[in-house]
Design an enzyme around this catalytic site. Structure first.
Site, PDB file in Angstrom:
ATOM      1  N   GLU A 193       0.667  -1.262  -0.043  1.00  2.00           N
ATOM      2  CA  GLU A 193       0.009   0.068   0.041  1.00  2.00           C
ATOM      3  C   GLU A 193       0.902   1.286   0.080  1.00  2.00           C
ATOM      4  O   GLU A 193       0.840   2.034   1.041  1.00  2.00           O
ATOM      5  CB  GLU A 193      -0.900   0.023   1.170  1.00  2.00           C
ATOM      6  CG  GLU A 193      -2.013  -0.912   1.075  1.00  2.00           C
ATOM      7  CD  GLU A 193      -3.138  -0.945   2.110  1.00  2.00           C
ATOM      8  OE1 GLU A 193      -2.913  -0.470   3.014  1.00  2.00           O
ATOM      9  OE2 GLU A 193      -4.282  -1.595   1.631  1.00  2.00           O
ATOM     10  N   GLU A 219      -6.581  -7.878  -1.159  1.00  2.00           N
ATOM     11  CA  GLU A 219      -7.065  -8.038   0.259  1.00  2.00           C
ATOM     12  C   GLU A 219      -8.685  -7.855   0.384  1.00  2.00           C
ATOM     13  O   GLU A 219      -9.078  -7.013  -0.160  1.00  2.00           O
ATOM     14  CB  GLU A 219      -6.225  -7.106   1.392  1.00  2.00           C
ATOM     15  CG  GLU A 219      -4.814  -7.296   1.371  1.00  2.00           C
ATOM     16  CD  GLU A 219      -4.091  -6.077   2.559  1.00  2.00           C
ATOM     17  OE1 GLU A 219      -4.998  -5.454   3.073  1.00  2.00           O
ATOM     18  OE2 GLU A 219      -2.825  -5.906   2.082  1.00  2.00           O
TER      19      GLU A 219
END
Ligand code: GLA
Ligand code: ZN
Length: 678
Positions: free
Chosen positions: A153, A308
């Site tokens: 991320e 995710e």
């Protein structure tokens, strides 16, 4: 952007941190059994493992990872291998403080957290390069490894002296001369002219924060710096001898980076989705997720990975709610319906301590597989195996909505008619919802995207048009496209300089109108848009207008502009609230005000018809999502009921059921997938 990645099966699994369980070989053994039981075929390893992989500078410990990767391989489980740069070990920041990030107030962070590093620091780059190369050398050819997961991320920004220096170089390359920069940035205002590039500093609340073009360029620079770092990481992997594809996991509507720029740097886009199901209606949440899935798919216009998602509840939302039975499966298949080739979770096994110990996982602290979550995960695994042939198939969208990050940045900083609650996202969602209610596949695009192939393009609140963008939209309409433009569009160029000689800049000929003024409404204020008798779309209701009312007039040369709605109140009563202009072979609509949802619900079905776009289904009950994916031989139709009632959804006879039940009606939170030959 390299070759397209297609694994021929849906990836099912997710983040796994065996390094947290090294003293419990029994647990590691059970995990493998549980993975197989729940049809988990992929694990993501090594995310945040740096302090175990390199406990002391230059001392690499990869044996544990090798053992895990081998074990996965022998059990038919693939590995997505991460580079560990998302968080660095303590020894590194102690010895080389420059690796730590400096905030906008010019304070250097202490060690801690994650994603807390400078993307410029030569030391951080060198350390990352080394470990990535070592990982690539050791595992880059391993048959279990199918994908590189670069860092984690990417996000945030660093204002350290090294980054400042890079920023100045970047600006100099972009503007060549300081005069050109002063011109584009309008620095004469408040006497902020620069004499040289060396004088420039990044924006700061303690310093320059009102020079809009500086802020915009800084944000662009942050994106490019991040991508530069990403490329640096990938190069190390290549130099270590691995040519496996790479991804980076992106985030939900993340405003810190301009994701469209990641298009070339990744082989496949992936992202992390954590919706708050059961907070609003499921359909509202589904539309919100659907839009993000579409945005991620549209970055490369090809399948993406759901990297995710949470099998249960997260632990970081203000209220982290459990998923009701059936929600996990429905949400997982929604990702697939919108173009995902995977359903991956954070996390496979719940950690025992620290800040995510209560974050949902496939296997929780109890440690058994006789749990509701485990059963539902298994159900997802089963479903994915049943529809395996869909992987790699594409989404073809007749419609697109412009949602451009640079526009978002510029508009939020514009200091215009409304400074709070511009309702940009809500505006995008209204267009999106109306298209999706008709079962129309919709891309979410940026200004860079090619418009060829679309029949409808909506560019709501496109405040910033780069210098060449109006022409792109004009050609689109001229060649037969339908453009939906709205209030507060075509106002500034790419450095936030206001266009002179009328707006929407470059599109007055196309829309046939000019925006003369724009009124901002207080939150409690409303105006109304009343239909004009005999308007060609047959609009017949009165709609509420809020927030913005654009006061437009047909331009002199275009007396043929049709006014479909007019304002009912205030001094601009009778002024246009919706206009239409036929231009070339196409249509240009201008929505003058922030109209209520119901308007879009009436408007879009009409212009969809006018554009000769066919929905896959003749009628779609409320709350039912309809999307398609296709490959050379088949079209796949996904029907999902996000509504509150069981509904019957008639399907054309040429479609055969591939997945789902055959009852007369579809219960809430159920999915059916059909297939027809192309
Ligand atoms: C993010 C991160 C993960 C984890 C999850 C929790 O997506 O990438 O490491 O923190 O959030 O939801
Ligand atoms: Zn820095």
């Amino acid at each position: 952007m390299n070759k397209q990645v297609n694994y021929g099966r849906f990836l099912h699994g997710g983040d796994y941190n065996p390094e947290q369980w090294m003293n419990r070989p029994d647990i590691l053994r059970t995990d493998i059994e549980y993975f197989k039981k729940s049809h988990i075929n992929t694990v993501s390893l090594g995310i945040f493992s740096w302090s175990v992989l390199e406990p002391n500078e230059g001392e690499y410990h990869f044996e544990w990872l090798e053992e895990i990767i081998d074990t996965m391989y022998h059990n038919g489980i693939s590995v997505i291998l991460a580079t560990p740069s998302g968080a660095r070990p303590k020894w590194m920041s102690d010895k080389y403080p420059e690796v730590l990030r400096v905030n906008e107030n010019r304070e250097r962070n202490l060690f801690g957290g994650r994603h807390n590093h400078c993307y410029t620091s030569p030391v951080y780059r060198e350390k990352t390069r080394r470990i990535n190369m070592e990982l690539a050398k050791r595992f880059g050819q391993h048959p279990a490894v199918i994908l590189w997961h670069i860092s984690n991320e990417f996000g945030g920004e660093c204002h350290c002296p090294l980054c400042q220096e890079e920023f100045r170089k970047w600006l100099e390359e972009k503007y060549q001369t300081i005069e050109a920069l002063n011109e584009c940035w309008a620095t004469t205002f408040w006497s902020h002219r620069y004499n040289s590039f060396s004088q420039i500093e990044s924006p700061s609340p303690r310093g320059e924060s009102g020079l809009h073009a500086l802020t915009l360029d800084w944000k662009r620079f942050v994106t490019e710096r991040t991508i530069d770092f990403l490329k640096h990481e990938v190069q190390a992997i290549r130099d270590g001898g691995s040519d496996k594809p790479v991804t980076a996991n992106l985030m939900y509507d993340y405003a810190g980076l301009d994701y469209k720029k990641f298009r070339e740097a990744l082989d496949i886009v992936s992202w992390d989705n954590y919706p708050s199901w059961h907070k609003h209606t499921e359909w509202k949440t589904a539309l919100d997720c659907g839009l993000q899935h579409d945005l991620m798919r549209s970055i490369q216009n090809r399948p993406f990975l759901l990297m995710e998602s949470c099998p249960s509840a997260t632990n970081w939302q203000p209220v982290s709610k459990l998923k009701k039975p059936g929600m996990l499966l429905t949400a997982s298949l929604q990702a697939v319906a919108h173009g995902s080739d995977s359903v991956l979770y954070f996390q496979l096994r719940q950690s025992q301590g620290s800040s995510e110990k209560f974050h949902g996982a496939v296997i929780d602290h109890y440690g058994g597989c006789d749990t509701r979550v485990f059963r539902e995960v298994t159900e997802v695994g089963n479903a994915l195996e049943q529809i395996q042939e869909i992987t790699g198939s594409h989404t073809v969208s007749p419609a697109a909505i412009l949602y451009d990050r640079e526009n978002d940045w510029a508009m939020k900083d514009s200091q215009g008619p409304r400074n709070e609650d511009l309702h940009y996202m809500e505006c995008i969602q209204k267009h999106y919802q109306a298209l999706r209610n008709q079962g129309i596949n919709t891309d979410i695009i940026s200004m860079e995207h090619d418009l060829q192939g679309y029949q409808i393009v909506a560019a709501p609140m496109s405040y910033m048009h780069r210098r060449d963008y109006a022409q792109k939209l004009a050609s689109f309409v001229e060649n037969g496209g339908t453009l939906v433009l709205t209030y507060w569009s075509g106002i500034v160029d790419e450095t936030d300089l206001c266009y002179l000689e009328g707006t929407p800049h470059g599109l007055m000929e196309v829309t046939g109108i000019r925006s003369t003024e724009i009124d901002a409404l207080y939150d409690w204020e409303e105006n109304h848009a009343v239909p004009e008798n005999g308007n060609h779309l047959g609009l017949s209701s009165i709609y509420t207008c809020k927030n913005f009312c654009d006061l437009v007039q047909p331009i002199k040369q275009k007396p043929d502009v049709e006014i479909l709605l007019r304002y009912a109140d205030d001094f601009y009563q009778g002024w246009p609230a919706l206009t239409h202009h036929a231009f070339g072979k196409g249509h240009a609509y201008y929505v003058c005000a922030d109209l209520e949802e119901a308007f879009y619900g009436d408007f879009y079905p009409q212009i969809i018809k006018e554009a000769h776009i066919l929905s896959p289904l003749e009628s779609i009950p409320e709350g039912v999502s309809v999307t398609t994916r296709e490959n050379d031989s088949s079209t796949y139709l996904f029907v999902q009921n996000f509504g509150t009632k069981a509904v019957s959804v008639p399907i054309p006879a040429e479609y055969k059921l591939l997945y789902g039940d055959t009852e007369a009606s579809m219960k809430p939170l159920t999915t059916r997938i059909f297939k027809k030959a192309r």
